[in-house]
Design an enzyme around this catalytic site. Structure first.
Site, PDB file in Angstrom:
ATOM      1  N   HIS A 136       0.925  -1.423   0.231  1.00 21.97           N
ATOM      2  CA  HIS A 136      -0.206  -0.517  -0.045  1.00 21.97           C
ATOM      3  C   HIS A 136       0.490   1.313  -0.363  1.00 21.97           C
ATOM      4  CE1 HIS A 136      -3.209  -2.566   0.387  1.00 21.97           C
ATOM      5  NE2 HIS A 136      -3.675  -2.585   1.069  1.00 21.97           N
ATOM      6  N   HIS A 207      -9.951   3.710   0.676  1.00 22.51           N
ATOM      7  CA  HIS A 207     -10.288   2.063   1.544  1.00 22.51           C
ATOM      8  C   HIS A 207     -10.426   2.068   2.572  1.00 22.51           C
ATOM      9  CE1 HIS A 207      -8.480  -1.343   3.169  1.00 22.51           C
ATOM     10  NE2 HIS A 207      -7.318  -2.166   2.535  1.00 22.51           N
ATOM     11  N   GLU A 347     -12.194  -1.901  -3.130  1.00 20.96           N
ATOM     12  CA  GLU A 347     -11.470  -0.675  -3.520  1.00 20.96           C
ATOM     13  C   GLU A 347     -11.619  -1.095  -4.850  1.00 20.96           C
ATOM     14  OE1 GLU A 347      -7.685  -2.726  -1.629  1.00 20.96           O
ATOM     15  OE2 GLU A 347      -9.310  -2.990  -0.188  1.00 20.96           O
TER      16      GLU A 347
END
Length: 382
Positions: A136, A207, A347
């Site tokens: 991420h 997210h 997502e």
């Protein structure tokens, strides 16, 4: 005496009406957020909270990570609830064990094996923050950055961030813009734009974790999920895409006809992909080639409240995560612990991986424009 009686009756009715009005406010499950609790300097930049409203929707967004802190939507009876998990202060975000709540994630969402990828014949090394891998965007990815505020209106917010060459190991200076908009059609839209001065890789997403019954209001296993795709990406034990695209038909990953999220999650010990992820944590293929065409990524219905969420995007895929690792350690803005499988994430992103040559590329070159568009559309069913 008659005039006095009428006067007292009117006063009583007025007091009762105010009490009823206040009761309705108290029954609303949308936490009253105080912007002062988000007033903080981080890395020399000002963090703030921005409150947006349009029609039946209200939202709160902070420029710390571009996070959706709150999103309040009505149910089938017009009762509002906060359907996005978040915290009541910036301090709660900074100390939370769950670090991605509501945030924009980048430069690349997901995991990159051993934090390396090939670019123009050279190995690029990224920071490691998830075992032996990069996840991420790294420890100081976009979720942990203070974004600049470009414009604010009653119903919109535009944020920008400059990710300098070499940040978290990524090549090129990336200029990013995030445009949040509440529409009169009960939608929250998010457009993400980016340009670079050197060839790099980009795959951005938000997210947010949702519970259509309201934050902290129990498991989401009874929510009815529909994902109009028969293909999902296999992952290895590190939850990194293997490059194999599997058919969902005949497996617990088939949501084409709609079913409760919890219906087949109980098969996690019998299904290898469920077992690896500890539940659902895989990407679905929506399109095979990049285009600006907006497609339906998923539909979720909460039978209890009647709330319905449709997620639409121009991305190649959508990643479904069933909040498999929450342990109740974090306390949300409603004052309730955030528990195991009491939320879900959808997502929108390109399903591709930086190290899978068979997948569409994540490359962004100078002169090109990266642009993704996501719509969260709310309605209700009886």
């Amino acid at each position: 005496m008659k005039k006095q009686s009428v006067f007292f009756v009117l006063i009583t009715l007025f007091i009762c009406s105010k009490a009823i009005s206040q009761s309705n406010l108290n029954n609303s499950e949308c936490a009253p957020l105080n912007p002062e609790n988000f007033n903080k300097m981080i890395d020399g930049k000002q963090v703030s909270l921005f409150l947006l409203k349009n029609g039946n929707l209200t939202a709160a967004i902070t420029n710390y990570g571009g996070r959706i802190v709150s999103l309040c939507a009505p149910d089938k009876n017009g009762q509002t609830a906060d359907v996005v998990l978040g915290f009541k202060s910036i301090e709660d975000y900074l100390k939370a064990t769950g670090v991605y709540h509501g945030a924009i994630v980048g430069r690349v969402i997901g995991r990159i094996a051993k934090g390396t990828f090939e670019l123009d014949g050279k190995t690029q090394s990224l920071t490691i923050n998830s075992g032996a891998n990069h996840q991420h965007g790294g420890l100081k990815g976009f979720h942990n950055q203070v974004w600049d505020v470009k414009t604010v209106t009653d119903s919109s917010l535009v944020l920008s961030y400059i990710s300098v060459d070499g940040e978290m190991g990524y090549p090129g200076t990336l200029i990013v813009e995030a445009r949040y908009q509440l529409t009169s059609n009960n939608e929250l839209t998010l457009k993400l734009l980016a340009t670079t001065d050197k060839t790099t890789i980009v795959n951005l997403s938000n997210h947010a974790f949702f519970n259509l019954s309201g934050e902290g209001n129990g498991p989401i296993l009874g929510h009815i999920l529909t994902i109009p795709s028969n293909y999902f990406c296999a992952v290895n034990p590190d939850k990194i895409k293997t490059g194999e695209i599997l058919k969902a038909a005949g497996t617990p990953f088939d949501f084409r006809k709609g079913k409760p999220i919890g219906k087949d999650i109980i098969l996690e010990n019998a299904n290898e992909q469920l077992k690896i992820a500890g539940g659902y944590d895989q990407s679905y293929v929506l399109k095979k080639k990049k285009s600006n065409k907006i497609v339906l990524a998923a539909t979720v219905v909460d039978p209890k409240s009647g709330r319905k969420l449709e997620v639409l995007t121009n991305n190649l895929g959508v990643h479904f995560f069933s909040a498999n690792f929450f342990k109740g350690n974090d306390i949300g803005k409603m004052g309730k612990p955030l528990h195991f499988r009491e939320s879900f994430a959808l997502e929108t992103q390109d399903y591709n991986s930086s190290n899978q040559k068979s997948f569409p590329t994540l490359l962004l070159k100078p002169g090109e424009k990266y642009e993704t568009y996501t719509v969260y559309h709310f309605s209700s069913i009886k």
